[in-house]
Motif scaffolding. Structure first.
Motif, mmCIF file in Angstrom:
data_model
loop_
_atom_site.group_PDB
_atom_site.id
_atom_site.type_symbol
_atom_site.label_atom_id
_atom_site.label_comp_id
_atom_site.label_asym_id
_atom_site.label_seq_id
_atom_site.Cartn_x
_atom_site.Cartn_y
_atom_site.Cartn_z
ATOM 1 N N HIS A 18 90.198 36.272 89.791
ATOM 2 C CA HIS A 18 90.410 35.876 88.401
ATOM 3 C C HIS A 18 89.234 36.298 87.531
ATOM 4 O O HIS A 18 89.425 36.754 86.405
ATOM 5 N N THR A 30 92.545 26.399 87.137
ATOM 6 C CA THR A 30 93.011 27.772 87.312
ATOM 7 C C THR A 30 93.165 28.098 88.788
ATOM 8 O O THR A 30 94.166 28.670 89.216
ATOM 9 N N THR A 34 96.627 29.112 90.785
ATOM 10 C CA THR A 34 96.779 30.497 91.242
ATOM 11 C C THR A 34 96.622 30.682 92.745
ATOM 12 O O THR A 34 97.172 31.621 93.299
#
Length: 79
Positions: A18, A30, A34
């Protein structure tokens, strides 16, 4: 170099990927969304604190997410 367990390695992988895509520090939410680990953001934060203590990631300031360090990139590339 320290060997990471599967969860920490997956969290580090999510942070590196990321961060490379966005050039922004990566937060636990996040990573939770993910990485597909099936754990809470609090669990990810705990694992991130261990990764930070061991030198794989760093937090640029208190309210930011984490960024990979040279050691974190090296582990990602090697594994």
């Amino acid at each position: 170099m320290t060997e990471l367990d599967e969860r920490k390695a997956a969290i580090l992988r999510a942070i590196v990927e990321h961060y490379v895509d966005s050039a922004q520090p990566v937060g636990s939410q996040t990573v939770t969304h993910t990485a597909g680990l099936g754990v809470s953001a609090a669990t990810v934060r705990n694992e991130m604190s261990v990764l930070e203590r061991d030198g794989f990631i760093a937090q640029p300031h208190t309210s930011a997410g984490r960024e990979p360090t040279d050691l974190g990139y090296r582990y990602y590339v090697d594994h």
